[in-house]
Design an enzyme around this catalytic site. Structure first.
Site, short mmCIF file in Angstrom:
data_model
loop_
_atom_site.label_atom_id
_atom_site.label_comp_id
_atom_site.label_asym_id
_atom_site.label_seq_id
_atom_site.Cartn_x
_atom_site.Cartn_y
_atom_site.Cartn_z
N GLU A 94 0.86 -1.33 -0.17
CA GLU A 94 -0.02 -0.04 -0.19
C GLU A 94 0.84 1.30 -0.10
O GLU A 94 2.20 1.22 0.18
CB GLU A 94 -0.79 0.08 1.29
CG GLU A 94 -2.24 -0.61 1.00
CD GLU A 94 -3.04 0.27 0.35
OE1 GLU A 94 -2.88 1.41 -0.28
OE2 GLU A 94 -4.70 0.05 0.31
N GLU A 136 -7.16 -6.38 10.95
CA GLU A 136 -8.49 -6.56 10.55
C GLU A 136 -8.59 -7.95 10.78
O GLU A 136 -7.98 -8.98 10.87
CB GLU A 136 -8.71 -6.13 9.11
CG GLU A 136 -8.42 -4.64 8.82
CD GLU A 136 -8.06 -4.44 7.40
OE1 GLU A 136 -8.90 -3.38 6.71
OE2 GLU A 136 -7.44 -5.20 6.54
N ASN A 169 -9.57 6.11 2.32
CA ASN A 169 -8.46 5.65 1.37
C ASN A 169 -8.48 6.79 0.26
O ASN A 169 -9.11 7.62 0.32
CB ASN A 169 -8.93 4.51 0.52
CG ASN A 169 -8.17 3.08 0.96
OD1 ASN A 169 -6.77 3.23 1.19
ND2 ASN A 169 -8.58 2.20 1.25
N ASP A 219 -9.80 1.70 -3.86
CA ASP A 219 -8.64 1.65 -2.73
C ASP A 219 -8.18 2.89 -2.95
O ASP A 219 -8.56 4.11 -2.88
CB ASP A 219 -7.64 0.34 -3.01
CG ASP A 219 -7.29 -0.13 -1.71
OD1 ASP A 219 -6.91 0.86 -1.08
OD2 ASP A 219 -6.98 -1.14 -1.56
#
Length: 314
Positions: A94, A136, A169, A219
């Protein structure tokens, strides 16, 4: 009456010889004589270069303008190339940011709990920092509406702007710094706000684009020098180019992995688009079909350039 015929896996233009230059590497193409637009174009995979020489997968997006302008768009997009540049299998790659000074790409592996730097000259990857975070249950599965959006001011104070967020995001700004673009992934949409550069205040939230089912989850995103948005689609295996003024999808670039996570422009002149991906929550069969899941990709030949990242004023 059609304008193209298929001959031995390449397209033979009947009226426009200039299209011969984009007919190479075509697997096959279907032409619609009713609305004069291509429906599908499947590129051949270049096994030696391990790259897709052209990625005009869905030309049905091109319906506006005259035939000559559509042909120009075909020619411009047919040279798009996707290359895997880092083959490490990151769990959730990311947040890519280009470091112009070092010709490097900074990015994180969220669940791998590390920050990495890939040098475009040496092709080496170095780990910059290791941290911790709450986990998560599964990627993109969270307790709903528990998040908020904050800004960190130059004096290190923190300002809360709004709450009821699922997964923040895709933060970026228009080239003139008057519009702030934002993605809450589980809303399946891209939003815009008016932005005041002096105060940092945002207002007038509105919808820019709502993703279609096959585009999956929006995203990370970035913006190019023309003010168009590039959005990575998690579980959609593509990057979309969106015109925020019209709310229309301009282009879709498909990648050889489903879990594309974020993107940024980089390279000497910011003409390369770097895309991160994830390998989390993929079973053995999925990994077998997509061995490059979790890798970092470089897309070239887009015909647009990005904007250098902004440094934090504090």
């Amino acid at each position: 009456m059609t304008d193209f015929c298929i001959v031995n896996n390449y397209v033979k233009p009947l009226l426009y010889p200039s299209l011969l230059s984009v007919a190479q590497n075509i697997h096959f193409l279907v032409w619609s004589p009713w609305n004069a637009s291509c429906l599908f174009y499947f590129p051949a995979w270049d096994n030696e270069a391990n790259a897709v020489p052209s990625l005009l997968l869905q030309l049905r997006y091109i319906h506006s303008g005259n035939k000559i302008s559509r042909i120009k768009q075909i020619q411009e997009m047919a040279c798009v190339k996707v290359e895997c540049v880092v083959r490490d299998k990151y769990r959730i790659g990311e947040a890519p940011v280009w470091e112009e000074k070092h010709s490097s790409l900074l990015y994180v592996d969220i669940t791998g709990q590390k920050v990495c730097r890939w040098n475009a000259v040496t092709k080496q990857v170095k780990e910059v920092h290791v941290g911790t975070m709450a986990m998560e249950t599964r990627p993109a599965e969270v307790e709903r509406h528990q998040g908020s959006v904050y800004s960190l001011q130059a004096d290190h104070s923190v300002v809360k702007h709004f709450d009821q967020v699922d997964i923040s995001n895709g933060l970026d700004w228009s080239p003139d710094h008057t519009v702030f673009y934002y993605i809450d992934s589980l809303s399946f949409a891209i939003d815009a706000f008016d932005y005041d550069l002096q105060s940092g205040k945002i207002s007038n939230r509105r919808l820019v684009y709502r993703l279609e089912k096959e585009e999956a989850i929006p995203d990370g995103q970035c913006i190019d020098a023309e003010g168009k948005l590039w959005v990575a689609c998690y579980n959609g295996g593509r990057v979309l180019r969106i015109d925020p003024e019209t709310g229309k999808r301009i282009q879709a670039v498909k990648l050889p992995v489903d879990k594309t996570t974020s993107c940024c422009f980089g390279g000497k002149d910011y003409s390369e688009l770097y895309v991160t991906s994830a390998a989390d929550a993929m079973d053995e069969e999925w990994i077998r079909r997509q061995p490059e899941a979790g890798s970092i990709f470089k897309i070239t030949g887009l015909g647009v350039k990005g904007i250098p990242p902004y440094s934090y004023a504090g």
